[in-house]
Design a protein around this motif. Structure first.
Motif, mmCIF file in Angstrom:
data_model
loop_
_atom_site.group_PDB
_atom_site.id
_atom_site.type_symbol
_atom_site.label_atom_id
_atom_site.label_comp_id
_atom_site.label_asym_id
_atom_site.label_seq_id
_atom_site.Cartn_x
_atom_site.Cartn_y
_atom_site.Cartn_z
ATOM 1 N N ALA A 102 0.776 -1.194 -0.070
ATOM 2 C CA ALA A 102 0.237 -0.044 0.139
ATOM 3 C C ALA A 102 0.850 1.300 0.111
ATOM 4 C CB ALA A 102 -1.011 0.012 1.095
ATOM 5 N N GLY A 103 2.150 1.346 0.011
ATOM 6 C CA GLY A 103 3.062 2.422 -0.107
ATOM 7 C C GLY A 103 4.591 2.318 0.239
ATOM 8 N N PRO A 104 4.938 3.236 0.296
ATOM 9 C CA PRO A 104 6.724 2.950 0.766
ATOM 10 C C PRO A 104 6.767 2.595 1.742
ATOM 11 C CG PRO A 104 6.144 5.291 0.848
ATOM 12 C CD PRO A 104 4.645 4.606 0.400
ATOM 13 N N PRO A 105 8.140 2.180 2.089
ATOM 14 C CA PRO A 105 8.527 1.428 3.465
ATOM 15 C C PRO A 105 8.308 2.327 4.558
ATOM 16 C CG PRO A 105 10.196 1.203 1.681
ATOM 17 C CD PRO A 105 9.350 2.210 1.138
ATOM 18 N N MET A 106 7.868 1.546 5.775
ATOM 19 C CA MET A 106 7.444 2.236 6.933
ATOM 20 C C MET A 106 9.025 2.473 7.775
ATOM 21 S SD MET A 106 3.810 0.859 7.720
ATOM 22 C CE MET A 106 4.284 -0.777 7.757
ATOM 23 N N ARG A 107 9.572 1.429 7.899
ATOM 24 C CA ARG A 107 10.765 1.511 8.657
ATOM 25 C C ARG A 107 11.665 0.220 8.301
ATOM 26 N NH1 ARG A 107 11.387 -1.176 13.751
ATOM 27 N NH2 ARG A 107 9.214 -2.242 14.413
ATOM 28 N N ALA A 108 12.797 0.153 8.867
ATOM 29 C CA ALA A 108 13.699 -0.987 8.648
ATOM 30 C C ALA A 108 12.942 -2.401 9.416
ATOM 31 C CB ALA A 108 15.144 -0.975 9.322
ATOM 32 N N GLY A 109 13.312 -3.521 8.891
ATOM 33 C CA GLY A 109 12.815 -4.676 9.680
ATOM 34 C C GLY A 109 13.628 -5.437 10.541
ATOM 35 N N PRO A 110 13.689 -6.385 11.269
ATOM 36 C CA PRO A 110 14.405 -7.016 12.108
ATOM 37 C C PRO A 110 15.608 -7.749 11.793
ATOM 38 C CG PRO A 110 12.420 -8.314 11.814
ATOM 39 C CD PRO A 110 12.237 -7.085 11.062
ATOM 40 N N TYR A 111 15.696 -8.073 10.446
ATOM 41 C CA TYR A 111 16.832 -8.640 9.974
ATOM 42 C C TYR A 111 17.836 -7.774 8.993
ATOM 43 C CZ TYR A 111 13.577 -12.394 10.908
ATOM 44 O OH TYR A 111 12.685 -13.218 11.633
ATOM 45 N N PRO A 112 18.874 -7.855 9.097
ATOM 46 C CA PRO A 112 19.727 -6.883 8.274
ATOM 47 C C PRO A 112 19.207 -7.196 6.535
ATOM 48 C CG PRO A 112 21.314 -8.511 9.463
ATOM 49 C CD PRO A 112 19.770 -9.153 9.596
ATOM 50 N N GLY A 113 19.050 -6.023 5.961
ATOM 51 C CA GLY A 113 18.372 -6.051 4.695
ATOM 52 C C GLY A 113 16.805 -6.201 4.676
ATOM 53 N N SER A 114 16.257 -5.816 5.629
ATOM 54 C CA SER A 114 14.907 -6.008 5.571
ATOM 55 C C SER A 114 13.945 -4.697 5.805
ATOM 56 C CB SER A 114 14.165 -7.174 6.584
ATOM 57 O OG SER A 114 14.392 -6.686 7.804
ATOM 58 N N LEU A 115 12.782 -4.583 5.282
ATOM 59 C CA LEU A 115 11.831 -3.363 5.494
ATOM 60 C C LEU A 115 10.478 -3.689 5.685
ATOM 61 C CD1 LEU A 115 13.169 -1.497 2.382
ATOM 62 C CD2 LEU A 115 13.598 -0.932 4.659
ATOM 63 N N PHE A 116 9.984 -2.870 6.477
ATOM 64 C CA PHE A 116 8.507 -3.214 6.691
ATOM 65 C C PHE A 116 7.462 -2.245 5.588
ATOM 66 C CE2 PHE A 116 9.239 -4.638 10.955
ATOM 67 C CZ PHE A 116 8.535 -5.770 11.001
#
Length: 168
Positions: A102-116
């Motif tokens: 539904a849109g651009p990334p909200m923030r980094a995820g819990p793993y290196p190289g991950s995004l929410f």
């Protein structure tokens, strides 16, 4: 398809993934996609209240993880089932994933190289990460019925049946 305890993800080769998402992960060979309750997955330390609230419809999120190796090598301790998709399957899965974002990334995820990323679907006790994964498999033109899929053991059983049917 990757099972992480009660959660499941789907993986796509980076070149088959939606191009705008793949561009967020330069050098990645694979992208993993998993769906979840936005409040739960974005909470710094989700507690019982956050978990219980996830049973009721609320905004969803998609965790995307870029990998330089196949998912089974990146997560060897997890239940990972490689599936051979029928013609048009990668495009179908990629289209499902693209339509879910539904849109651009909200923030980094819990793993290196991950995004929410924000999801279009709402998460609830009757539409879980495993329901979403089953829908992605159905969109990949696999003989899967997503209705009633709520738990990761159901996804594992579906993947096992697909392998036994020649999709492994």
């Amino acid at each position: 398809m990757l099972r992480r305890g009660w959660h499941s993800d789907i993986g796509l080769p980076a070149e088959a993934a939606p191009p705008d998402v793949a561009a967020l992960f330069p050098g990645a060979e694979w992208l993993l996609f998993g769906f979840g309750d936005r409040d739960y997955v974005l909470a710094t330390s989700p507690g019982l209240g956050t978990a219980l609230a996830a049973l009721f419809p609320g905004p969803g999120a998609i965790l995307v993880t870029g990998l330089r190796v196949p998912p089974a090598k990146a997560f060897p301790e997890r239940d990972c089932t490689g599936l051979r998709l029928p013609p048009g399957g990668e495009e179908g899965a990629a289209g499902f994933v693209a339509a879910s974002i539904a849109g651009p990334p909200m923030r980094a995820g819990p793993y290196p190289g991950s995004l929410f990323l924000p999801a279009r679907q709402s998460y609830s006790g009757t539409y879980t990460c495993n329901t979403w994964t089953a829908e992605a498999l159905a969109a990949a033109h696999l003989p899967v019925t997503p209705e009633g899929v709520l738990f990761s053991w159901q996804i594992t059983a579906l993947a096992g049946a697909l392998v036994a049917s020649g999709y492994g």
